[in-house]
Design a protein around this motif. Sequence first.
Motif, mmCIF file in Angstrom:
data_model
loop_
_atom_site.group_PDB
_atom_site.id
_atom_site.type_symbol
_atom_site.label_atom_id
_atom_site.label_comp_id
_atom_site.label_asym_id
_atom_site.label_seq_id
_atom_site.Cartn_x
_atom_site.Cartn_y
_atom_site.Cartn_z
ATOM 1 N N GLU A 99 24.678 13.820 42.859
ATOM 2 C CA GLU A 99 24.569 14.202 41.383
ATOM 3 C C GLU A 99 25.673 15.189 41.124
ATOM 4 N N PRO A 100 25.883 15.289 40.057
ATOM 5 C CA PRO A 100 27.024 16.329 39.764
ATOM 6 C C PRO A 100 26.625 17.713 39.594
ATOM 7 N N HIS A 101 27.223 18.451 40.554
ATOM 8 C CA HIS A 101 26.789 19.796 41.029
ATOM 9 C C HIS A 101 28.068 20.582 40.606
ATOM 10 N N LYS A 102 27.897 22.024 40.078
ATOM 11 C CA LYS A 102 29.204 22.903 39.972
ATOM 12 C C LYS A 102 29.800 23.089 40.941
ATOM 13 N N LEU A 109 36.851 18.397 30.524
ATOM 14 C CA LEU A 109 36.106 17.299 31.216
ATOM 15 C C LEU A 109 34.945 18.116 31.757
ATOM 16 N N PRO A 110 34.845 19.386 32.238
ATOM 17 C CA PRO A 110 33.542 19.874 32.571
ATOM 18 C C PRO A 110 32.433 19.980 31.470
ATOM 19 N N GLY A 111 33.158 20.164 30.080
ATOM 20 C CA GLY A 111 32.107 20.450 29.101
ATOM 21 C C GLY A 111 31.549 19.281 28.553
ATOM 22 N N GLU A 112 31.912 18.062 29.032
ATOM 23 C CA GLU A 112 31.445 16.667 28.673
ATOM 24 C C GLU A 112 30.452 16.298 29.833
ATOM 25 N N THR A 113 30.161 17.215 30.953
ATOM 26 C CA THR A 113 29.376 16.715 32.077
ATOM 27 C C THR A 113 27.751 17.634 31.779
ATOM 28 N N ARG A 114 27.083 16.729 32.395
ATOM 29 C CA ARG A 114 25.511 17.799 32.519
ATOM 30 C C ARG A 114 25.427 17.844 34.010
ATOM 31 N N PHE A 115 25.426 19.215 34.443
ATOM 32 C CA PHE A 115 25.220 19.424 35.529
ATOM 33 C C PHE A 115 23.985 19.624 36.252
ATOM 34 N N VAL A 116 23.707 19.397 37.401
ATOM 35 C CA VAL A 116 22.390 19.712 38.052
ATOM 36 C C VAL A 116 22.270 20.614 39.115
ATOM 37 N N PRO A 117 21.526 21.724 38.891
ATOM 38 C CA PRO A 117 21.529 22.642 40.051
ATOM 39 C C PRO A 117 21.340 22.163 41.332
ATOM 40 N N LEU A 118 22.044 22.787 42.481
ATOM 41 C CA LEU A 118 22.185 22.326 43.855
ATOM 42 C C LEU A 118 21.150 23.056 44.534
#
Length: 511
Positions: free
Chosen positions: A335-338, A290-299
């Motif tokens: 937004e998706p953040h780590k 799942l994480p490899g399929e997501t584009r993360f945005v720096p927080l």
Amino acid sequence: MKIVVVEDENSIRNGLVRMLPKLKETYQVVGCASDGKEGLEVISRTRPDLVIMDIQMPYMDGLAMLEVLREKHVQCRVIVLTAYSDFSFAKRAIDLGIENYLLKPIKIPELEKSLELIESSLIQEREREELQERLLSLEQIFRGCMMAELPVEESLNQITREKYGLDIREPLVLFGVWLGEMYRLESARTQRLMEECVGRAEDYKSVVLVSSKYQAVITILYQIRDLQSVKRRYGRAVVPMVSRSLDEIPVFTWMECQGLEQLPDALSDMLELRQWNLVYPEGTMLDRNLPGETRFVPLKYPVGMELELRQAAALKQDQEVARIFQRFVQYCREEPHKPEEIREASVRLAIYMISILKSIGTVQDVAFAQNLIAPVTQAQRWTEIETILQELCLAIARDSGEGRHVSPLVRQTRHMIDEYYSQGITLEEIARKLHVSEEYLSAQFKKETGVSFRDTVRDVRMKRVKELLVHSSLKLNQIADMVGYSDPKYMSKVFKEETGMLPAEFRKMNG
């Protein structure tokens, strides 16, 4: 004990058949034969615990019969009767694994002693087999391998293949329902739900394990016919069903591995995987892809909110404090953040809120707030972070109107207690550092806080003891040293006075 008598002399054979049940009621004669060939058929059919046999018999002698039985892996005990004392007969019989070698005419005391020894040996062997059966249930095998407590060797493979049809190298899936703080209330219900789910499955087998250590219910799936089909079913049906059935939505994980030997690594990967629940919607079944399929945005940490928080606290704007907290949560989730960035930002905000409390709050609230930092750094669900930040908001709102009534002298005293309580700080030492008399500081502290200096230090220590008992495996003498008690027994006495139970009881109840 089931016994077969193989003897060509009628008088001896019939005498033994009549006598054996009279020697002991547990001796049951299940068959007899007059020669080796007939004896072989009777023994193969009745599978006795013990065979009493002659050596010299027509058609097939006793030792030849015994050789055939051993080739067929019939592992009954054997007592040999013979009129011959020839060593060659004895040696051959011993090589074939007999229990005793009795010369004719038979002496009853010798026979009785042999029978008792054999029965005792059989009882012990059955007890060992029953114990092994309990210890090596499939649940225990999976749990032992997962915790790296059971070596995955070929001997284990023989047991799992013979008893359960499971090869130690075949693919497995670990489906985790991580309950966290819900574990005590929801573990039994979650276990029942999972057992009902897997009980209806026809395209795989499974075992449901409950782990208090990890506060989770872990289902291990094996012999899966169609992996992707089962995975879709769990994501679309099992996860929603469990989520609806519990008061709060737990963390769900799906981890595939190749064989029992990989179970410890799979468990470790699952523990790491839980943190991604902060990123994805509640009720998502997390897997390693799942994480490899997501584009993360720096927080980017919202520094401006800190100033807004302090201003709202100074102006006693309780609702504004709550709104700023909600804005922070929304900002982190929009937004998706780590997950590590989310926790880092949450810890930073919590520390800033604690700094506000230190300037306006009571010493009890500061100590309480400081104990909240560790849970934020380990949070797996947003509800855990939100609960902690809400507690801090309430503490700020509760105490923002009282801060101006606490003198700088008392405020400094409370800060020093928080910082040095584990070093055995005394009222005399603080008074000397603050250049006031011990009597004056004691009176002012009690007047402004409503609590004596001694009781305040004790409360701070006891809160820290509780935290260490619940969140660590440290021994009592180590905990006592960390919180400033030189004597663990005295610490236990104070703890019992405060809580009504000993530290070990508290740990067991809250562990």
